[in-house]
Enzyme design. Structure first.
Site, PDB file in Angstrom:
ATOM      1  N   LYS A  85       3.612   8.604   9.161  1.00  0.00           N
ATOM      2  CA  LYS A  85       3.427   7.961  10.459  1.00  0.00           C
ATOM      3  C   LYS A  85       4.415   8.464  11.532  1.00  0.00           C
ATOM      4  CE  LYS A  85       0.583   4.519   8.449  1.00  0.00           C
ATOM      5  NZ  LYS A  85       0.634   3.784   7.202  1.00  0.00           N
ATOM      6  N   TYR A 139       0.850  -1.189   0.000  1.00  0.00           N
ATOM      7  CA  TYR A 139       0.000   0.000   0.000  1.00  0.00           C
ATOM      8  C   TYR A 139       0.882   1.233   0.000  1.00  0.00           C
ATOM      9  CZ  TYR A 139      -3.624   3.329   1.472  1.00  0.00           C
ATOM     10  OH  TYR A 139      -4.504   4.392   1.549  1.00  0.00           O
ATOM     11  N   ASP A 167       9.195   2.924   0.119  1.00  0.00           N
ATOM     12  CA  ASP A 167       8.102   3.536   0.859  1.00  0.00           C
ATOM     13  C   ASP A 167       8.282   3.116   2.320  1.00  0.00           C
ATOM     14  OD1 ASP A 167       5.836   4.271   2.142  1.00  0.00           O
ATOM     15  OD2 ASP A 167       4.436   3.335   0.747  1.00  0.00           O
TER      16      ASP A 167
HETATM   17  C1  LIG Z   1       0.037   4.313   5.832  1.00  0.00           C
HETATM   18  C2  LIG Z   1       0.837   4.103   4.618  1.00  0.00           C
HETATM   19  C3  LIG Z   1       0.764   4.986   3.524  1.00  0.00           C
HETATM   20  C4  LIG Z   1      -0.240   6.091   3.446  1.00  0.00           C
HETATM   21  O1  LIG Z   1      -0.064   7.077   4.407  1.00  0.00           O
HETATM   22  P1  LIG Z   1      -1.300   8.023   4.782  1.00  0.00           P
HETATM   23  O2  LIG Z   1      -0.718   8.973   5.770  1.00  0.00           O
HETATM   24  O3  LIG Z   1      -2.380   7.145   5.320  1.00  0.00           O
HETATM   25  O4  LIG Z   1      -1.723   8.700   3.527  1.00  0.00           O
HETATM   26  C5  LIG Z   1       1.649   4.801   2.491  1.00  0.00           C
HETATM   27  N1  LIG Z   1       2.540   3.802   2.501  1.00  0.00           N
HETATM   28  C6  LIG Z   1       2.632   2.937   3.513  1.00  0.00           C
HETATM   29  C7  LIG Z   1       3.672   1.872   3.492  1.00  0.00           C
HETATM   30  C8  LIG Z   1       1.771   3.041   4.596  1.00  0.00           C
HETATM   31  O5  LIG Z   1       1.842   2.149   5.588  1.00  0.00           O
END
Ligand SMILES: *Cc1c(COP(=O)(O)O)cnc(C)c1O
Length: 428
Positions: free
Chosen positions: A267, A144, A239
């Site tokens: 995060k 994601y 990411d």
């Molecule tokens: C949570 C997450 C996102 C998205 O971040 P948001 O602040 O919810 O937009 C993107 N990449 C990874 C790996 C994530 O865990």
């Protein structure tokens, strides 16, 4: 436990908010039942609107690595708020947190702050496409990267090379530039490179996948991606929205000793406020506006409250020499405890763990990609989830989510959790 007030609040929320929630996973659709409305949180505990206390293993999906309402972070936010909450002009604080982040993470010179992980990943691929002058990207099924169009893509029917939209509203035109690969399958990635020579701008990957449960990269997988990228002039984007400042000061790049060209954060970097960021070497970052041609902007980007929270969080993580060791030890303790309980009960399971990310899959086979993650027994998971809530333990309301361990958890909390699991699985 009683959930009367949560149920009532959910009814009211549904009248004015789609599905009653501002982000879908909160709605309990995959486990059934009514979402719990939280009133406050402190350290490792949530307190809900009905007065129940729960040990929290979501921790706002990762950010609260030191526990909820961590005093230094709260103080930084309140002190900063008194000075004004947004200016749309530069502040010294932005440079301070940028300097600190750049000093903690390997292989980056400059960083730009945005407001979410979604924005960070979206901007990172725009930068990669602009820099390489190529359109296509490779993403892995089950990873994601936020909800921007290029990432809401599933494997196309038949062909391995084209993606197709997995949400209405994402165009076929966008989908055709996202190539789907299987996590941990290097041959699959090689085939995509062969079929799309000199066309792939970037590979984007969660270096430890956390959005299909926790899935570690197989030995050598990230290195092999690095080599494929180098051979084809493709950028490797890590990411690290979930793994950044969680697995190590320098995230997965440090843990696995593999260099990424662009790194995305979110995060933890915001200390619980809405922050994302992306970072790279100077030559790459200087390709961004206002000095470079790739446009990217944000009215509230670098917001002083968010920067104050993030800066305080990073300072704490940077100065506490044992923090990652403690997190590792606590999570390993939890792993051992759960492992023993589930083995004793002869339940089919696999537990994946990297550092302070852990997930329990109700399937006895190895879980190493999206297909194997999907094989878990969801009925068992639902019962497991609701059983744990009854015992006062809150894990993510979906079998595809990682649990996040916080340093605020004591060994008593962990023992409480292991006992709760023992009780719950006796009735599975
Ligand atoms: C949570 C997450 C996102 C998205 O971040 P948001 O602040 O919810 O937009 C993107 N990449 C990874 C790996 C994530 O865990």
């Amino acid at each position: 436990m009683v959930y009367k007030r949560s149920s009532e609040l959910f009814v009211e929320a549904n009248k004015v908010i789609p599905g009653g929630v501002n982000s879908p996973v909160r709605a309990f659709k995959s486990v059934g039942g009514t979402p719990i409305f939280v009133k406050s949180a402190k350290g490792p505990y949530l307190f809900d609107e009905d007065g129940n206390k729960l040990i929290d293993y979501i921790n706002s999906w990762g950010p609260m690595i030191l526990g909820h309402a961590h005093e230094p972070v709260i103080n930084a936010i309140t002190e900063r708020a008194k000075l004004g909450t947004s200016f749309g002009m530069p502040t010294e604080l932005e440079t301070k947190i940028a300097e600190l982040a750049v000093s903690m993470v390997p292989n980056i010179d400059k960083i730009r702050f945005v407001n979410s992980g979604t924005e960070a990943c979206m901007s990172a691929i725009r930068l990669a496409r602009g820099y390489t002058k190529r359109d296509k990207i490779i993403k892995f099924a089950g990873c994601y990267h936020g909800h921007s169009d290029s990432f809401l893509i599933q494997a196309g029917s038949g062909a391995i090379t084209f993606g197709s939209p997995n949400s209405p509203g994402v165009t076929e035109g966008t989908a055709k530039d996202t190539l789907l690969a299987n996590y941990n399958d290097i041959e699959n990635v090689k085939a995509l490179f062969e079929a799309n020579k000199n066309e792939i701008a970037a590979i984007i990957i969660e270096p430890v996948a956390g959005n299909m449960g926790c899935i570690p990269p197989k030995a050598g997988f990230l290195n092999a991606l690095r080599e494929l990228c180098d051979a084809d002039g493709t950028m490797l984007i890590f990411d690290e929205v979930m793994t950044g400042f969680r697995l190590a000061k320098g995230g997965a790049q440090e843990l696995y000793n593999v260099k990424a060209d662009i790194v995305c954060f979110g995060k933890v970097i915001g200390g619980g406020l809405p922050v994302g960021a992306f970072a790279a070497k100077k030559e790459i970052m200087d390709y961004l506006a206002p000095i470079g041609p790739v446009y990217q902007a944000g009215t509230l980007s670098g917001n002083p409250l968010a920067m104050a929270a993030g800066y305080e969080m990073l300072k704490e993580l940077n100065s506490d020499k044992d923090i990652y060791k403690r997190l590792e030890e606590k999570t390993a303790y939890l792993y051992e405890g759960i492992h023993k309980v589930l083995s004793d009960k002869e339940i089919d399971f696999t537990i994946n763990r990297v550092g302070s990310m852990i997930s329990v899959h109700f399937d006895k086979n190895e879980v190493y990609d999206f297909e194997t993650a999907k094989k878990g027994d969801n009925d068992s998971f639902k019962k497991f989830f609701h059983g744990l809530v009854k015992e006062g333990v809150y894990i993510a309301p979906s079998a595809y989510e990682t649990w996040f361990i916080t340093d605020a958890l004591s060994y008593e909390d962990l023992d409480f959790t292991i006992n709760a699991i023992n009780k719950v699985v006796s009735n599975l």
